[in-house]
Structure formats: C-alpha cells, structure tokens
Scaffold this active site. Structure first.
Site, PDB file in Angstrom:
ATOM      1  N   LYS A  24      12.371  42.999  32.771  1.00  0.00           N
ATOM      2  CA  LYS A  24      13.687  42.659  33.357  1.00  0.00           C
ATOM      3  C   LYS A  24      14.567  43.892  33.347  1.00  0.00           C
ATOM      4  CE  LYS A  24      16.037  42.828  29.278  1.00  0.00           C
ATOM      5  NZ  LYS A  24      16.918  43.884  28.903  1.00  0.00           N
ATOM      6  N   VAL A 107       7.923  50.926  25.897  1.00  0.00           N
ATOM      7  CA  VAL A 107       8.348  50.234  24.669  1.00  0.00           C
ATOM      8  C   VAL A 107       9.744  50.697  24.247  1.00  0.00           C
ATOM      9  CG1 VAL A 107       7.755  49.886  22.220  1.00  0.00           C
ATOM     10  CG2 VAL A 107       5.949  49.972  23.955  1.00  0.00           C
ATOM     11  N   ASP A 148      16.062  37.242  24.471  1.00  0.00           N
ATOM     12  CA  ASP A 148      15.635  37.406  25.866  1.00  0.00           C
ATOM     13  C   ASP A 148      14.414  36.552  26.203  1.00  0.00           C
ATOM     14  OD1 ASP A 148      17.598  39.272  26.213  1.00  0.00           O
ATOM     15  OD2 ASP A 148      16.268  41.017  26.138  1.00  0.00           O
TER      16      ASP A 148
HETATM   17  P1  ATP Z   1      15.108  44.478  23.085  1.00  0.00           P
HETATM   18  O1  ATP Z   1      14.489  43.159  23.508  1.00  0.00           O
HETATM   19  O2  ATP Z   1      15.374  44.577  21.605  1.00  0.00           O
HETATM   20  O3  ATP Z   1      16.227  44.921  23.959  1.00  0.00           O
HETATM   21  P2  ATP Z   1      13.468  46.467  24.348  1.00  0.00           P
HETATM   22  O4  ATP Z   1      13.242  45.714  25.572  1.00  0.00           O
HETATM   23  O5  ATP Z   1      14.343  47.662  24.421  1.00  0.00           O
HETATM   24  O6  ATP Z   1      13.955  45.524  23.196  1.00  0.00           O
HETATM   25  P3  ATP Z   1      10.711  46.315  23.405  1.00  0.00           P
HETATM   26  O7  ATP Z   1       9.759  47.028  24.279  1.00  0.00           O
HETATM   27  O8  ATP Z   1      10.711  44.843  23.388  1.00  0.00           O
HETATM   28  O9  ATP Z   1      12.133  46.934  23.682  1.00  0.00           O
HETATM   29  O10 ATP Z   1      10.473  46.887  21.903  1.00  0.00           O
HETATM   30  C1  ATP Z   1      11.380  46.651  20.852  1.00  0.00           C
HETATM   31  C2  ATP Z   1      10.628  46.757  19.529  1.00  0.00           C
HETATM   32  O11 ATP Z   1       9.735  45.667  19.434  1.00  0.00           O
HETATM   33  C3  ATP Z   1       9.809  48.023  19.379  1.00  0.00           C
HETATM   34  O12 ATP Z   1      10.212  48.639  18.185  1.00  0.00           O
HETATM   35  C4  ATP Z   1       8.365  47.556  19.262  1.00  0.00           C
HETATM   36  O13 ATP Z   1       7.658  48.236  18.268  1.00  0.00           O
HETATM   37  C5  ATP Z   1       8.470  46.084  18.889  1.00  0.00           C
HETATM   38  N1  ATP Z   1       7.452  45.226  19.537  1.00  0.00           N
HETATM   39  C6  ATP Z   1       6.854  44.161  18.978  1.00  0.00           C
HETATM   40  N2  ATP Z   1       5.998  43.578  19.825  1.00  0.00           N
HETATM   41  C7  ATP Z   1       6.053  44.267  20.971  1.00  0.00           C
HETATM   42  C8  ATP Z   1       5.395  44.126  22.218  1.00  0.00           C
HETATM   43  N3  ATP Z   1       4.502  43.143  22.454  1.00  0.00           N
HETATM   44  N4  ATP Z   1       5.699  45.003  23.196  1.00  0.00           N
HETATM   45  C9  ATP Z   1       6.613  45.971  22.952  1.00  0.00           C
HETATM   46  N5  ATP Z   1       7.241  46.161  21.782  1.00  0.00           N
HETATM   47  C10 ATP Z   1       6.980  45.309  20.793  1.00  0.00           C
END
Ligand code: ATP
Length: 320
Positions: A24, A107, A148
């Site tokens: 998203k 990530v 989310d």
């Molecule tokens: P948020 O939802 O907190 O805004 P984001 O979208 O910026 O997060 P994500 O890619 O969801 O970021 O990663 C946030 C954290 O979640 C990272 O530190 C990662 O190590 C952890 N994490 C746990 N499971 C996953 C996954 N399946 N994919 C990506 N990151 C993950």
C-alpha cells in the site's frame, strides 16, 4: 484413509495455496494527536498498489517459514507466521503450515510489507485449514497483529482513522505511480516518536484526498498528497527530499512519502509515464518501480492444489 478423507473434506480439499500480497501507499497521512494509550491518533488514505510479495502455503505438521531475503525474520516474529499462530490458537486447532515467502516489497519501507503478508496468511489459512471464518471475524484478529492488517484484508482504497484500523472504503480511480525506495529502512516507532504537537493537523487533508480520489483524475490526486511524517523522516534521512525532488524534476504530477517512510511515490499520468519516471530517477542507491493502483482485493489466490488430486505433487519444469 478414512481420516485422510475426513481431513480433506474439513479443509475444503486444499493442501497448497499460492497467494500474492500487495503493498500500500498512504496518499494522505495526518497525525491528529496522541492518545492516552501512547499511540497516535491518525487519519490516512491508504491505496493498494500492484507491487506484491508471493506466499506459498503448504499443509504441514508444524508452523514454519522460509524467506527469499535475509532482511526479514523467519522466526515467530515474522508477521505471516505470527498470523498463523494466532489464527491457530483462536480456532483451537492443531494444524501446521509451511510458508515460503518470496519478498518483493522492500522491508521497513512504509509500504506495509509485513502487514500484507499477515493478511495473506489469514486469508490463505482460513481456506487451507477449512475454517470458513467470515471476513469480520478475520478482521477482529487482524487488528491484534497490526493496525494496517485489516486494510489488506480488503484492499482497494480506504480512509483509516483511529490508529488507522477504523476503515471506510473509498471508490478510487485507476492511476499509475513510480515508487522510489532507498536501500535502507526506517523504524515506524522511531519516526512516530519524533512527532511533536505542532505537527498535528485536523484530518482535513485526508478528507480532501478522499474527495480527490472520487474525481478519478491523477492530477487532482497529486494536488492533495500530504504526509505529516515527512518532515520528521526527512530530518533524519535526507534521501526523502532527494527522491521527492528527483520525481518532480522527472515530471511527476506530485510526490510524497508513504507511511513512516522512507519510500517516496510520484503520481503519473499513465503507466507509460510511470515507467518513464522510473527510468529517469533510477540510480544505484535507489530501488524503483512503476506500479498501478489496485481497485480490487490486495490479497489474491494465484493457484491452489486440491487435496488428493493425482498428478498435483511437486511441480515439474515445463517442456520448452
Ligand atoms: P509498518 O507497518 O510498521 O509501517 P513498514 O511497512 O514500514 O512497517 P515492514 O516491511 O512491514 O515495514 O517491516 C517492519 C518490520 O517488521 C521490520 O523490522 C521487519 O523485520 C518486520 N517483519 C516481520 N515480518 C515481516 C514480513 N513478513 N515482511 C516484512 N517485514 C517483516
């Protein structure tokens, strides 16, 4: 044999599922204030886009996960595996799953990668385990995994309030975007931790974006972009303004940071235009994509193998 047949019926006859889980962007994100529970009250317009992780779910005795990249955890802290565990506990069953996660969404990039994987696990396991839970019951569990996650159970575009989990679906248009992400992540908690009261706003940007989406005009959407976390993130990570400036100089109709960053997106006139933007801003230290907004579900089932159907064992390479 009898047990196998019973299990097969109970599980809806599926033993392997392949799902795509879309990212998203936040077309608008405002911090309204701080709540007594320590979380921030926000108003946001989220839009699913077609940059997707791929998950393979296979019936197994235990819960386990393998990932294509070393930057996601493969233990119980992985959100897809956590989703499997909480669903198993809530359903009171003793089934397992082997999850193979092909990570394509960067990530910790503000694109909701972990949350969409969790939503895919909930939707996929509801089917693989034959639970037949209605969407509302899955959504109640989803919110315990992350604010989310409920959004990804639905997809499309939505206005999120509260901590982002109270959703109002929006009718969005089909438009294209270029995404640019530096090869470093940002911690959501750290970015929110740096927000100060003078950065709070009243929700009018998110409401304006909801109206802009109804116009279905990319230029109108581009004029209404807003992210109240951008200043905080850019102060720590100067790449945010560099990526934004590069997208605007390349001809984007507007550009903003997604979520708590650091990904920045530029609104394009068409998918071809988004591809031009991607080519123009491309450089070694940034990853770039041309994507489209998704009006339908964020989680899609790509393939499934029915239980007990001959010839559907491990995939053989196709003849040329
Ligand atoms: P948020 O939802 O907190 O805004 P984001 O979208 O910026 O997060 P994500 O890619 O969801 O970021 O990663 C946030 C954290 O979640 C990272 O530190 C990662 O190590 C952890 N994490 C746990 N499971 C996953 C996954 N399946 N994919 C990506 N990151 C993950």
């Amino acid at each position: 044999m009898l047990l196998f047949t019973a299990l097969s019926k109970r599980s809806g006859g599926v033993r392997r599922l392949v799902l795509s889980a879309a990212a998203k962007i936040n077309l608008a994100l405002e911090v309204l204030g701080k709540r007594p529970d320590g979380y921030h009250e926000i108003a946001t317009v989220m839009q699913a886009v077609d940059l997707s992780d791929r998950l393979v779910l296979e019936d197994a005795e235990v819960l386990e996960l393998r990932a294509s990249t070393p930057d996601v955890p493969t233990d119980g802290t992985n959100l897809a595996l956590r989703a499997a565990r909480v669903l198993r506990e809530a359903a009171g069953i003793e089934r397992g799953v082997r999850i193979t996660l092909d990570k394509r969404i960067p990530v910790a990039a503000g694109l909701g990668g972990g949350s969409t994987d969790a939503a895919a696990a909930l939707i996929g396991l509801n089917r693989l385990w034959g639970l037949r839970w209605p969407a509302g019951r899955l959504a109640e569990l989803a919110v315990t995994l992350g604010m989310d996650v409920p959004f990804f159970l639905r997809g499309g575009a939505a206005l999120g309030t509260g901590r982002g989990e109270r959703l109002e679906p929006l009718v969005g248009g089909a438009f294209a975007l270029a995404l640019v992400s530096p090869r470093v992540g940002a911690s959501t908690a750290e970015i929110y931790g740096r927000v100060t009261p003078e950065m709070y706003s009243d929700g009018s940007h998110a409401r304006q974006m909801a109206a802009a989406l109804r116009s279905r005009r990319p230029a109108t959407v581009a004029r209404s972009l807003y992210n109240g976390l951008e200043r905080v993130a850019a102060a720590r990570h100067p790449q945010v303004h560099q990526m934004q400036a590069a997208l605007l100089a390349a001809g984007a109709l507007g550009a903003a940071m997604s979520g708590s960053g650091l990904t920045v997106f530029g609104v394009a006139r068409s998918l071809d235009h988004a591809r031009q933007l991607r080519a123009r801003v491309s450089r070694a230290s940034w990853e770039c994509w041309a994507v489209r907004s998704l009006q339908g579900p964020a989680i899609r089932t790509r393939q499934y193998e029915p239980q007990g159907v001959a010839g559907l064992g491990p995939r053989r390479p196709r003849r040329a």
